[in-house]
Design a protein around this motif. Structure first.
Motif, PDB file in Angstrom:
ATOM      1  N   ASN A 116       9.606  12.844 -14.834  1.00 39.62           N
ATOM      2  CA  ASN A 116      10.802  13.681 -14.971  1.00 39.62           C
ATOM      3  C   ASN A 116      11.119  14.392 -13.666  1.00 39.62           C
ATOM      4  O   ASN A 116      12.289  14.493 -13.267  1.00 39.62           O
ATOM      5  CB  ASN A 116      10.608  14.727 -16.061  1.00 39.62           C
ATOM      6  N   VAL A 117      10.101  14.876 -12.989  1.00 38.52           N
ATOM      7  CA  VAL A 117      10.319  15.661 -11.785  1.00 38.52           C
ATOM      8  C   VAL A 117      10.802  14.777 -10.632  1.00 38.52           C
ATOM      9  O   VAL A 117      11.644  15.193  -9.823  1.00 38.52           O
ATOM     10  CB  VAL A 117       9.046  16.434 -11.413  1.00 38.52           C
ATOM     11  N   VAL A 118      10.295  13.556 -10.542  1.00 39.50           N
ATOM     12  CA  VAL A 118      10.828  12.618  -9.545  1.00 39.50           C
ATOM     13  C   VAL A 118      12.294  12.320  -9.842  1.00 39.50           C
ATOM     14  O   VAL A 118      13.115  12.201  -8.923  1.00 39.50           O
ATOM     15  CB  VAL A 118       9.988  11.328  -9.498  1.00 39.50           C
ATOM     16  N   GLU A 119      12.639  12.237 -11.119  1.00 43.86           N
ATOM     17  CA  GLU A 119      14.049  12.076 -11.511  1.00 43.86           C
ATOM     18  C   GLU A 119      14.884  13.260 -11.023  1.00 43.86           C
ATOM     19  O   GLU A 119      15.978  13.084 -10.484  1.00 43.86           O
ATOM     20  CB  GLU A 119      14.141  11.958 -13.034  1.00 43.86           C
ATOM     21  N   TYR A 120      14.379  14.472 -11.208  1.00 47.54           N
ATOM     22  CA  TYR A 120      15.119  15.650 -10.736  1.00 47.54           C
ATOM     23  C   TYR A 120      15.379  15.560  -9.231  1.00 47.54           C
ATOM     24  O   TYR A 120      16.455  15.949  -8.754  1.00 47.54           O
ATOM     25  CB  TYR A 120      14.334  16.939 -10.994  1.00 47.54           C
ATOM     26  N   ALA A 121      14.393  15.088  -8.480  1.00 45.40           N
ATOM     27  CA  ALA A 121      14.476  15.062  -7.016  1.00 45.40           C
ATOM     28  C   ALA A 121      15.380  13.960  -6.492  1.00 45.40           C
ATOM     29  O   ALA A 121      15.725  13.964  -5.297  1.00 45.40           O
ATOM     30  CB  ALA A 121      13.078  14.884  -6.420  1.00 45.40           C
ATOM     31  N   THR A 122      15.776  13.028  -7.352  1.00 46.88           N
ATOM     32  CA  THR A 122      16.587  11.897  -6.904  1.00 46.88           C
ATOM     33  C   THR A 122      17.903  11.829  -7.687  1.00 46.88           C
ATOM     34  O   THR A 122      18.925  12.344  -7.253  1.00 46.88           O
ATOM     35  CB  THR A 122      15.784  10.592  -7.038  1.00 46.88           C
ATOM     36  N   ARG A 123      17.863  11.227  -8.864  1.00 47.03           N
ATOM     37  CA  ARG A 123      19.076  11.102  -9.674  1.00 47.03           C
ATOM     38  C   ARG A 123      19.652  12.458 -10.066  1.00 47.03           C
ATOM     39  O   ARG A 123      20.876  12.621 -10.157  1.00 47.03           O
ATOM     40  CB  ARG A 123      18.800  10.290 -10.946  1.00 47.03           C
ATOM     41  N   GLY A 165      20.754   8.047  -5.046  1.00 42.36           N
ATOM     42  CA  GLY A 165      19.889   8.575  -6.091  1.00 42.36           C
ATOM     43  C   GLY A 165      19.021   7.539  -6.768  1.00 42.36           C
ATOM     44  O   GLY A 165      18.063   7.888  -7.454  1.00 42.36           O
ATOM     45  N   SER A 166      19.333   6.265  -6.595  1.00 45.71           N
ATOM     46  CA  SER A 166      18.519   5.192  -7.173  1.00 45.71           C
ATOM     47  C   SER A 166      18.614   3.978  -6.263  1.00 45.71           C
ATOM     48  O   SER A 166      19.519   3.875  -5.427  1.00 45.71           O
ATOM     49  CB  SER A 166      18.982   4.843  -8.589  1.00 45.71           C
ATOM     50  N   ILE A 167      17.670   3.070  -6.441  1.00 48.58           N
ATOM     51  CA  ILE A 167      17.657   1.837  -5.649  1.00 48.58           C
ATOM     52  C   ILE A 167      18.236   0.727  -6.518  1.00 48.58           C
ATOM     53  O   ILE A 167      17.545   0.145  -7.364  1.00 48.58           O
ATOM     54  CB  ILE A 167      16.241   1.481  -5.178  1.00 48.58           C
ATOM     55  N   GLU A 168      19.518   0.455  -6.327  1.00 50.21           N
ATOM     56  CA  GLU A 168      20.236  -0.552  -7.100  1.00 50.21           C
ATOM     57  C   GLU A 168      21.212  -1.279  -6.189  1.00 50.21           C
ATOM     58  O   GLU A 168      21.811  -0.650  -5.301  1.00 50.21           O
ATOM     59  CB  GLU A 168      20.999   0.094  -8.255  1.00 50.21           C
ATOM     60  N   PRO A 169      21.390  -2.580  -6.375  1.00 49.51           N
ATOM     61  CA  PRO A 169      22.352  -3.308  -5.556  1.00 49.51           C
ATOM     62  C   PRO A 169      23.727  -2.661  -5.615  1.00 49.51           C
ATOM     63  O   PRO A 169      24.223  -2.289  -6.677  1.00 49.51           O
ATOM     64  CB  PRO A 169      22.367  -4.701  -6.186  1.00 49.51           C
ATOM     65  N   GLY A 217       0.797  -1.211   0.000  1.00 49.02           N
ATOM     66  CA  GLY A 217       0.000   0.000   0.000  1.00 49.02           C
ATOM     67  C   GLY A 217       0.833   1.266   0.000  1.00 49.02           C
ATOM     68  O   GLY A 217       0.284   2.365   0.103  1.00 49.02           O
ATOM     69  N   GLY A 218       2.159   1.112  -0.161  1.00 52.37           N
ATOM     70  CA  GLY A 218       3.034   2.267  -0.150  1.00 52.37           C
ATOM     71  C   GLY A 218       4.019   2.246  -1.307  1.00 52.37           C
ATOM     72  O   GLY A 218       4.042   1.325  -2.129  1.00 52.37           O
ATOM     73  N   ILE A 219       4.827   3.290  -1.380  1.00 52.97           N
ATOM     74  CA  ILE A 219       5.819   3.450  -2.441  1.00 52.97           C
ATOM     75  C   ILE A 219       7.195   3.521  -1.803  1.00 52.97           C
ATOM     76  O   ILE A 219       7.441   4.341  -0.903  1.00 52.97           O
ATOM     77  CB  ILE A 219       5.559   4.747  -3.239  1.00 52.97           C
ATOM     78  N   VAL A 220       8.090   2.651  -2.255  1.00 52.85           N
ATOM     79  CA  VAL A 220       9.492   2.705  -1.830  1.00 52.85           C
ATOM     80  C   VAL A 220      10.267   3.413  -2.945  1.00 52.85           C
ATOM     81  O   VAL A 220      10.195   3.022  -4.110  1.00 52.85           O
ATOM     82  CB  VAL A 220      10.063   1.300  -1.584  1.00 52.85           C
ATOM     83  N   MET A 221      10.998   4.441  -2.578  1.00 49.82           N
ATOM     84  CA  MET A 221      11.742   5.209  -3.573  1.00 49.82           C
ATOM     85  C   MET A 221      13.084   5.630  -2.981  1.00 49.82           C
ATOM     86  O   MET A 221      13.300   5.535  -1.764  1.00 49.82           O
ATOM     87  CB  MET A 221      10.938   6.436  -4.007  1.00 49.82           C
ATOM     88  N   PRO A 222      14.019   6.101  -3.818  1.00 54.71           N
ATOM     89  CA  PRO A 222      15.282   6.579  -3.262  1.00 54.71           C
ATOM     90  C   PRO A 222      15.065   7.811  -2.391  1.00 54.71           C
ATOM     91  O   PRO A 222      14.124   8.588  -2.600  1.00 54.71           O
ATOM     92  CB  PRO A 222      16.103   6.945  -4.516  1.00 54.71           C
ATOM     93  N   GLY A 223      15.940   7.979  -1.430  1.00 58.67           N
ATOM     94  CA  GLY A 223      15.924   9.213  -0.670  1.00 58.67           C
ATOM     95  C   GLY A 223      16.096  10.404  -1.597  1.00 58.67           C
ATOM     96  O   GLY A 223      16.873  10.366  -2.557  1.00 58.67           O
ATOM     97  N   MET A 224      15.373  11.472  -1.323  1.00 57.65           N
ATOM     98  CA  MET A 224      15.437  12.645  -2.196  1.00 57.65           C
ATOM     99  C   MET A 224      16.620  13.531  -1.828  1.00 57.65           C
ATOM    100  O   MET A 224      17.166  13.446  -0.724  1.00 57.65           O
ATOM    101  CB  MET A 224      14.101  13.377  -2.143  1.00 57.65           C
TER     102      MET A 224
END
Length: 493
Positions: free
Chosen positions: A352-359, A372-376, A67-74
């Motif tokens: 695009n804007v989520v990309e700006y806020a992370t990567r 900036g991204s969720i990668e091993p 029920g939630g979204i996991v994303m990289p820290g901004m």
């Protein structure tokens, strides 16, 4: 499958690994991979695996992300953290009134302990809203004691920070080469993964280019420069030309706002690989120029996001993303309407804007190999956006659009920085917030007593006589920049 009871914080802290289970995962990897139902496994400081139904080591603590979204820290590339002790005070300021209050009149009344208070509160607030990396654009450091206090606060909060040293009260070509500053750098700026370093100063456009010595200091110290560029009435195309002609525009340079520049200046930034920091709430409100993402996109200049300062605005990444998208689209529609046309396919998308806020932030700070991204293999700087008590958190259909337009800072359920849980079930861990509250109360009391009731109240209801409005806030130089209303205004355009 019924949800499992949430493990206590102590269990997460003691566990050999943590896994987010059954969340919608926005990886923000190069392919922008989205796992509609996925897991993120964290071992130590790093992301160990991403995908559905992951096998995990024995003893792994589980956070239910369904029920939630996991994303990289901004990542915030421009935040005047010391001003957070004055939250909301300048809600009705113009940029000129901000300059007058902070630079010409009252900025020197901030003691080192007031910088500590503002930085501590700002650092805690950043983490609370899902910002795991913040640039502290600390541009009022009148003494080394102020700088030490600012860094002390950052080191008390388990976030990732970049300390951008600046001193608006003195000439950058002087303070950046002073023995006191160099001693401070050697003593405090070890540039660990958790605390980076930049120089923060502006280029006024003086043809003599006295800022050259500050750029040379940055080059000698091997640090990036972050600069307010394209700010109406303060910094313009002349500064960009001087930087370019003297060889000081590099891929490490960050141009904050970049809102009132000519095509020639944007082309110079693009050609030299520079990055921009857009603060759309700020630019829309106080007049640096129209929020610049539309111009930056036109010239393919990489974009990161900024909240600027909570002396005015909201200081959370959701507002920054929303303002960027809204102002960009407003301009696109307005230009089309002026030409008798209708926009049928929008240019800037939520993704695009989520990309700006992370990567985007990670690339601007040279940290894309870490965050900036969720990668091993990347550091586990992660945010879980989840709020089962909020009707705005269901259904989640367009995940990027949900992050930008639906979620709020109050929906940030959990935050990890470097694999460490710093917020869980909507509550910050540690005791930094109570400490910040006490420190800020003392700062506000100091400023109220120092200014007096009449001056304190007047600052929130500004009515500045014309004689106090200068076309140049940089009191350390007699040079007057080409500003709106002068016969030299924007001569480079």
């Amino acid at each position: 499958m019924s949800a499992q009871p949430a493990p206590p914080l102590a269990t997460l802290t003691a566990a050999p690994a943590i896994v987010f289970r059954r969340g919608l995962v926005l990886t923000m990897d190069d392919a922008h991979t989205v796992h509609q139902v996925g897991d993120v496994l964290v071992i130590g400081n790093d992301v160990a695996a991403v995908g559905p139904d992951l096998d995990v080591p024995e003893g792994t603590a589980e956070i239910d992300a369904s029920g939630g979204i996991v994303m990289p820290g901004m990542i915030d590339t421009h935040r005047h953290m010391w001003q957070t002790a004055m939250r909301g005070y300048g809600a009705d300021w113009t940029l000129t009134q901000y300059f007058v209050w902070n630079y010409l009149e009252h900025g020197r009344k901030f003691r080192p302990e007031d910088y500590y208070a503002g930085n501590l509160l700002s650092a805690v607030e950043a983490i609370d809203s899902g910002v795991t990396t913040s640039v502290d654009w600390s541009h009022g450091l009148a003494t080394i004691d102020h700088a030490d206090a600012a860094v002390d606060a950052l080191e008390e909060v388990p976030g990732r920070f970049v300390f951008a040293y600046g001193n608006i009260h003195a000439a950058p070509w002087e303070w950046s080469n002073s023995p006191e500053f160099r001693e401070f750098v050697g003593r405090r700026m070890t540039r660990s993964e958790m605390l980076g370093f930049q120089l923060a100063f502006d280029v006024t456009g003086d043809p003599a280019f006295p800022e050259r010595a500050a750029f040379e200091a940055a080059r000698e110290l091997d640090v990036a420069v972050t600069t307010h560029a394209g700010v109406w009435g303060a910094t313009n195309d002349n500064g960009i030309t001087l930087m370019h002609d003297h060889g000081f525009m590099t891929p490490r340079t960050i141009y904050v706002h970049a809102a009132t520049l000519s095509d020639d200046s944007y082309q110079r930034i693009a050609a030299t690989g520079g990055h921009a920091s857009v603060s759309a709430e700020s630019e829309a409100s106080c007049g640096q120029g129209y929020p610049s993402s539309w111009a930056l996109r036109r010239h393919a200049i990489p974009i990161s996001l900024s909240v600027d300062t909570s002396v005015w605005w909201s200081a959370d990444p959701f507002s920054a993303m929303r303002a960027t998208l809204s102002t960009d689209r407003t301009r696109e529609h307005a230009v089309a309407h002026a030409n008798g046309e209708t926009v049928t396919h929008i240019g800037l998308r939520a993704e695009n804007v989520v990309e700006y806020a992370t990567r985007g932030g990670a690339r601007a700070l040279g940290l894309d190999h870490l965050v900036g991204s969720i990668e091993p293999g990347k550091r586990a700087d992660l945010v879980l956006i989840k709020n089962d008590q909020s009707p705005a958190m269901l259904p989640i259909l367009h995940p990027y659009g949900h992050v930008v337009f639906q979620a709020q800072r109050g929906d940030v359920h959990s935050v990890l920085v470097n694999g460490k849980v710093v917020k869980y079930e909507g509550r910050l861990t540690g005791n930094a917030l109570p400490k910040a509250r006490k420190a800020v109360e003392e700062t506000v009391d100091h400023l109220q007593r120092t200014l007096g009731e009449a001056e304190w109240t007047a600052g929130m209801h500004p009515d500045i006589p014309e004689s106090k409005v200068l076309d140049n806030p940089y009191t350390y130089t007699e040079f007057r920049n080409a500003a709106a209303g002068t016969d030299e205004a924007h001569s480079a355009e």
